[in-house]
Design a protein around this motif. Structure first.
Motif, PDB file in Angstrom:
ATOM      1  N   TRP A 180      11.424 -31.139 -12.075  1.00 20.65           N
ATOM      2  CA  TRP A 180      11.627 -32.230 -12.973  1.00 20.65           C
ATOM      3  C   TRP A 180      12.907 -32.600 -12.254  1.00 20.65           C
ATOM      4  O   TRP A 180      14.103 -31.796 -12.258  1.00 20.65           O
ATOM      5  CB  TRP A 180      12.090 -31.326 -14.278  1.00 20.65           C
ATOM      6  N   PRO A 181      13.008 -33.896 -11.592  1.00 19.14           N
ATOM      7  CA  PRO A 181      14.519 -34.323 -11.335  1.00 19.14           C
ATOM      8  C   PRO A 181      15.411 -34.695 -12.358  1.00 19.14           C
ATOM      9  O   PRO A 181      15.343 -35.281 -13.552  1.00 19.14           O
ATOM     10  CB  PRO A 181      14.001 -35.593 -10.630  1.00 19.14           C
ATOM     11  N   ILE A 182      16.758 -34.363 -12.335  1.00 21.86           N
ATOM     12  CA  ILE A 182      17.815 -34.666 -13.236  1.00 21.86           C
ATOM     13  C   ILE A 182      19.034 -35.068 -12.589  1.00 21.86           C
ATOM     14  O   ILE A 182      19.161 -34.664 -11.372  1.00 21.86           O
ATOM     15  CB  ILE A 182      18.193 -33.205 -13.959  1.00 21.86           C
ATOM     16  N   GLY A 183      19.766 -35.684 -13.240  1.00 28.05           N
ATOM     17  CA  GLY A 183      21.189 -36.313 -12.594  1.00 28.05           C
ATOM     18  C   GLY A 183      22.123 -36.620 -13.740  1.00 28.05           C
ATOM     19  O   GLY A 183      21.833 -36.389 -14.906  1.00 28.05           O
ATOM     20  N   GLY A 184      23.373 -36.878 -13.294  1.00 30.94           N
ATOM     21  CA  GLY A 184      24.344 -37.016 -14.112  1.00 30.94           C
ATOM     22  C   GLY A 184      25.656 -37.595 -13.564  1.00 30.94           C
ATOM     23  O   GLY A 184      25.959 -37.286 -12.332  1.00 30.94           O
ATOM     24  N   GLN A 185      26.370 -37.937 -14.327  1.00 30.42           N
ATOM     25  CA  GLN A 185      27.960 -38.314 -13.665  1.00 30.42           C
ATOM     26  C   GLN A 185      28.902 -37.276 -13.724  1.00 30.42           C
ATOM     27  O   GLN A 185      29.894 -37.139 -13.063  1.00 30.42           O
ATOM     28  CB  GLN A 185      28.635 -39.483 -14.609  1.00 30.42           C
ATOM     29  N   SER A 186      28.484 -35.987 -14.294  1.00 25.98           N
ATOM     30  CA  SER A 186      29.483 -34.718 -14.473  1.00 25.98           C
ATOM     31  C   SER A 186      28.441 -33.823 -14.318  1.00 25.98           C
ATOM     32  O   SER A 186      27.263 -33.616 -14.468  1.00 25.98           O
ATOM     33  CB  SER A 186      30.205 -34.765 -15.528  1.00 25.98           C
ATOM     34  N   LEU A 187      29.027 -32.351 -13.949  1.00 26.52           N
ATOM     35  CA  LEU A 187      28.231 -31.245 -13.865  1.00 26.52           C
ATOM     36  C   LEU A 187      28.014 -30.783 -15.345  1.00 26.52           C
ATOM     37  O   LEU A 187      27.028 -30.199 -15.514  1.00 26.52           O
ATOM     38  CB  LEU A 187      29.271 -30.136 -13.303  1.00 26.52           C
ATOM     39  N   GLN A 188      28.822 -31.414 -16.239  1.00 24.42           N
ATOM     40  CA  GLN A 188      28.294 -31.029 -17.858  1.00 24.42           C
ATOM     41  C   GLN A 188      27.187 -31.695 -18.065  1.00 24.42           C
ATOM     42  O   GLN A 188      26.308 -31.140 -18.841  1.00 24.42           O
ATOM     43  CB  GLN A 188      29.458 -31.198 -18.619  1.00 24.42           C
ATOM     44  N   ASP A 189      26.961 -32.826 -17.611  1.00 27.79           N
ATOM     45  CA  ASP A 189      25.711 -33.670 -17.684  1.00 27.79           C
ATOM     46  C   ASP A 189      24.560 -32.812 -17.362  1.00 27.79           C
ATOM     47  O   ASP A 189      23.581 -32.589 -18.096  1.00 27.79           O
ATOM     48  CB  ASP A 189      25.602 -34.926 -17.311  1.00 27.79           C
ATOM     49  N   LEU A 190      24.543 -32.278 -16.319  1.00 26.68           N
ATOM     50  CA  LEU A 190      23.463 -31.453 -15.988  1.00 26.68           C
ATOM     51  C   LEU A 190      23.352 -30.122 -16.606  1.00 26.68           C
ATOM     52  O   LEU A 190      22.268 -29.630 -16.640  1.00 26.68           O
ATOM     53  CB  LEU A 190      23.712 -31.043 -14.038  1.00 26.68           C
ATOM     54  N   LEU A 196      28.015 -25.715 -10.523  1.00 28.55           N
ATOM     55  CA  LEU A 196      27.192 -25.140 -12.094  1.00 28.55           C
ATOM     56  C   LEU A 196      27.570 -23.701 -12.245  1.00 28.55           C
ATOM     57  O   LEU A 196      27.736 -23.350 -13.391  1.00 28.55           O
ATOM     58  CB  LEU A 196      25.661 -25.640 -11.825  1.00 28.55           C
ATOM     59  N   ARG A 197      27.436 -22.737 -11.178  1.00 35.82           N
ATOM     60  CA  ARG A 197      27.991 -21.466 -11.475  1.00 35.82           C
ATOM     61  C   ARG A 197      29.257 -21.275 -11.929  1.00 35.82           C
ATOM     62  O   ARG A 197      29.419 -20.419 -13.016  1.00 35.82           O
ATOM     63  CB  ARG A 197      27.708 -20.756 -10.072  1.00 35.82           C
ATOM     64  N   ARG A 198      30.328 -22.223 -11.471  1.00 36.65           N
ATOM     65  CA  ARG A 198      31.431 -21.788 -12.172  1.00 36.65           C
ATOM     66  C   ARG A 198      31.626 -22.227 -13.406  1.00 36.65           C
ATOM     67  O   ARG A 198      32.167 -21.394 -14.345  1.00 36.65           O
ATOM     68  CB  ARG A 198      32.558 -22.613 -11.187  1.00 36.65           C
ATOM     69  N   LEU A 199      30.931 -23.278 -13.867  1.00 34.13           N
ATOM     70  CA  LEU A 199      30.899 -23.917 -15.271  1.00 34.13           C
ATOM     71  C   LEU A 199      30.253 -22.862 -16.122  1.00 34.13           C
ATOM     72  O   LEU A 199      30.516 -22.469 -17.390  1.00 34.13           O
ATOM     73  CB  LEU A 199      30.022 -25.184 -15.209  1.00 34.13           C
TER      74      LEU A 199
END
Length: 320
Positions: free
Chosen positions: A274-284, A309-312
């Motif tokens: 499932w490809p995903i994307g976003g303008q921020s890590l929060q979007d992912l 993503l791990r830090r978030l």
């Protein structure tokens, strides 16, 4: 029997041949209310008018109109044909009322019978006509007619596709619609190799080949082809991208995720990408949080995105 004259029936037969890729003989005879023997005689009359009508044998045989070596003289002369076809392309580019349907179908009809030398002249003329609305892109010169016919007839199409990285690959798809946008013309289709819904830019497609194979209609994971293309744009030019490997079959994932599953394709019978994307890590993170607990998954992405993503996730966890 029909009360129409022979000339009227011959012209009606010609109209039917122009509006469908291939007709079964019995169906043509039924629509014209004539016998199969009379149909064969009328097909010969159409051929005498300058049209090439091919008789296809076999279980799925019938009659179809094919491109000839010369333009049929009773319709348009060369100059008229070039002017009309080029005008239709401009009309499509300017987005006339019902333009996506009407102008594309008209282009398809003309391309079905135009000799190659005239198709080249149409393209040359159209390339030098500036649309009134510069925000719209004109339909590409090559293959648009074949694609329109394949969408209408639910026919599998093969073509060569040039990806953004300039790599070329052969694709086989089940096309359902052509969608013009400010960026390009897009083909909305089911990709047989990836086993998922896709959009392809028509201007990157070459050697479009209709296969004659008819496909079964599938449910598009969007309200309309235009919405599907619009949703596809939301994944373009993302600052952060990843592919989620879900331990679930493609069909089960699509049934659950609906429109969110757009772009997903099968790895095998038990896994889906499932490809995903976003303008921020929060979007992912928002998209990852939407995956139900019952589905195990891993995330494939670059090292910087993975670390972010791990830090978030850790920051969120320590405050719960």
């Amino acid at each position: 029997m029909s009360a129409k004259t022979t000339s009227e029936l011959v012209l009606e037969l010609l109209g039917l041949l122009q509006t469908h890729r291939q007709w079964a003989g019995p169906e043509l005879a039924r629509r014209l209310d004539i016998t199969p023997r009379t149909l064969r005689r009328y097909v010969e009359r159409v051929r005498e008018m300058g049209y090439q009508v091919e008789a296809v044998r076999g279980r799925y045989g019938g009659y179809r109109l094919v491109a000839g070596s010369a333009l049929p003289p009773l319709v348009f002369n060369d100059l008229e044909a070039v002017a009309i076809a080029a005008s239709i392309r401009v009309a499509a580019a300017n987005g006339l009322v019902d333009g996506q349907t009407t102008t594309t179908t008209a282009i398809a009809k003309l391309e079905q019978i135009l000799p190659a030398r005239l198709r080249a002249r149409v393209s040359a003329v159209a390339e030098h006509v500036t649309p009134l609305d510069p925000g719209r892109v004109a339909p590409p010169a090559d293959g648009i007619g074949a694609l329109a016919l394949a969408c209408r007839d639910r026919e599998v199409v093969n073509f060569d596709y040039t990806r953004p990285d300039r790599q070329a690959e052969e694709r086989s798809v089940e096309p359902i619609a052509l969608v013009p946008s400010e960026r390009a013309w897009f083909v909305v289709c089911w990709d047989r190799h990836r086993e998922g819904w896709r959009t392809f830019r028509a201007d990157r497609m070459t050697a479009v080949r209709a296969t004659g194979e008819i496909f079964r209609q599938r449910d598009l994971p969007a309200d309309s082809p235009a919405d599907f293309v619009r949703e596809s744009f939301s994944r373009i030019d993302c600052a952060y991208e990843a592919e989620v490997v879900l331990m679930v079959g493609l069909r089960e994932w699509v049934d659950y995720a609906k429109g969110w599953a757009q772009g997903s394709y099968a790895v095998d019978g038990v896994a889906t990408r499932w490809p995903i994307g976003g303008q921020s890590l929060q979007d992912l993170m928002i998209k990852l949080s939407w995956i139900p607990e019952s589905i195990a998954y891993t995330v494939d992405t670059d090292n910087a995105t993975a670390e972010g993503l791990r830090r978030l996730a850790t920051r969120v966890a320590v405050h719960i």
